[in-house]
Design an enzyme around this catalytic site. Structure first.
Site: not given
Length: 400
Positions: A59-60, A68-70
């Protein structure tokens, strides 16, 4: 292209596949997975992707493209919730807010959204998680923008702590915020491989009862502990090791030009069978375990490690040995025999050692900084490895 299958049908199929794989064993975990609209937490993903049991959704990303983020793959979400074993009324801390999906599951498992605190260092991540939680009825979850390594002392002590980012060490702040008999689940990294480890906190120690092979975005800041460097002039072969290991790259450059020493273990695996258990057991008894990576152009002429991302190695001074495999065919079909290739003065000894069979393990952790307020010389970050003669190790492995 969007699928025409309904979210409810896809979600039911996802849960069935997860259960057949041996996860969501607890009835409460199965229930919340069935009841929670995961696609609302990953709105940019196709429905089929949102409900694919085996696929994470990034997601990021960092500027260089790294994740970075998921949203973790649903099977792993289920497996870690099984490990966490949430009971109604538990106060819960989550490190790594992600999309907010996991926090919504935790809120349902404990029975009250306000008992769940989720922390993330990135304000964009927490903003979107907050929006998704509010939109799905879990706006009571405390979403905090801050350093996850510090936990969140204002709501401590916690009965359950779960990390969805990977720390190299267990931060002291987490120890201090655990209630007696608390459970902690974290995707720890050591000696180049990672496992989601579930601990129970008893008598000042964390003792594990289950492990799952996994990979997560790293917990950022001082909690990173892996180093790496090339051992060839052309940068095609690299070594990766932990910062508490005494690895000197200058003594290893050119080691692959020295004659090979090869040994075979007699241990065989099927083509689709993982060798990660071999590596995990090796970390019980040997401080020298690290990881080797190679550009495809260097295989097999320069190095010939076993296939896959996980390629264990041992380093001892100017000697290097790594895991390899050879194809065997018989009436029972194709098998692969595990072996070792070594270079350097101690190559023969190291290759034989790598081929030895290891024990089953239990992981125990004890915080030196939290309990004694200081570290023994040479121990970074309050953790050390499986030297069974060292009684002050904050992270210890023992045979059982």
């Amino acid at each position: 292209m969007q699928t025409t299958t309904s979210p409810d049908a896809l979600r039911a199929e996802m849960v069935e596949r997860i259960r057949k794989a041996g996860h969501a064993r607890q009835g409460a975990v199965e229930r919340v997975l069935r009841d929670t609209p995961r696609h609302e937490f990953v709105p940019d993903a196709d429905l089929a992707v949102a409900y694919d049991p085996w696929q994470a959704v990034v997601t990021h990303r960092f500027e260089d493209g790294r994740s970075l983020s998921c949203a973790s793959a649903p099977w792993l979400v289920a497996a870690m919730l099984d490990q966490l074993d949430v009971e109604p009324g538990n106060r819960i801390l989550e490190i790594g807010a992600g999309t907010g999906y996991n926090a919504s599951l935790l809120a349902q498992l404990t029975g009250r959204a306000d008992l769940v605190t989720t922390v993330d260092i990135d304000p964009d991540v927490t903003a979107k998680a907050s929006q998704a939680l509010a939109a799905t009825g879990y706006g009571g979850v405390h979403v905090i923008t801050g350093d996850g390594g510090l936990g969140y002392p204002s709501h401590a002590p916690y009965d359950r702590v779960i990390a969805t980012v990977s720390p190299w060490d267990i931060p002291v702040s987490w120890w201090k915020q655990l209630a007696p008999e608390a459970r902690l689940v974290a995707p720890l990294r050591w000696r180049g491989q990672g496992r989601s480890v579930s601990f129970t906190y008893t008598d000042g120690r964390l003792v594990s009862d289950s492990l799952h092979l996994c990979g997560f975005v790293y917990l950022r800041g001082e909690y990173e502990g892996e180093l790496s460097g090339s051992i060839t002039a052309d940068e095609r072969v690299k070594l990766h090791w932990d910062r508490d290991q005494a690895v000197d790259l200058s003594t290893l450059r050119g080691v692959l030009d020295q004659p090979r020493s090869v040994a075979w273990s007699g241990i065989t695996i099927a083509p689709d069978e993982s060798h990660d258990g071999f590596w995990l057991r090796l970390t019980v008894t040997d401080q020298r375990v690290c990881r080797i990576s190679a550009h495809p152009d260097a295989v097999p002429e320069v190095v010939n490690p076993i296939g896959g991302y996980w390629r264990p190695a041992l380093v001892d001074g100017g000697s290097l040995v790594y895991l390899t495999a050879r194809r065997l065919e018989s009436g029972d079909g194709v098998r692969w025999e595990l072996g070792a290739i070594g270079h350097g003065p101690a190559a023969a000894e190291l290759t034989e050692h790598l081929c030895e069979r290891g024990p089953r393990l239990v992981i125990q952790a004890r915080s030196i900084r939290a309990q004694a307020g200081h570290l023994p010389c040479g121990h970074p970050g309050g953790r050390a490895w499986c030297q069974r003669t060292q009684k002050t190790d904050p992270v210890r492995f023992r045979e059982s």
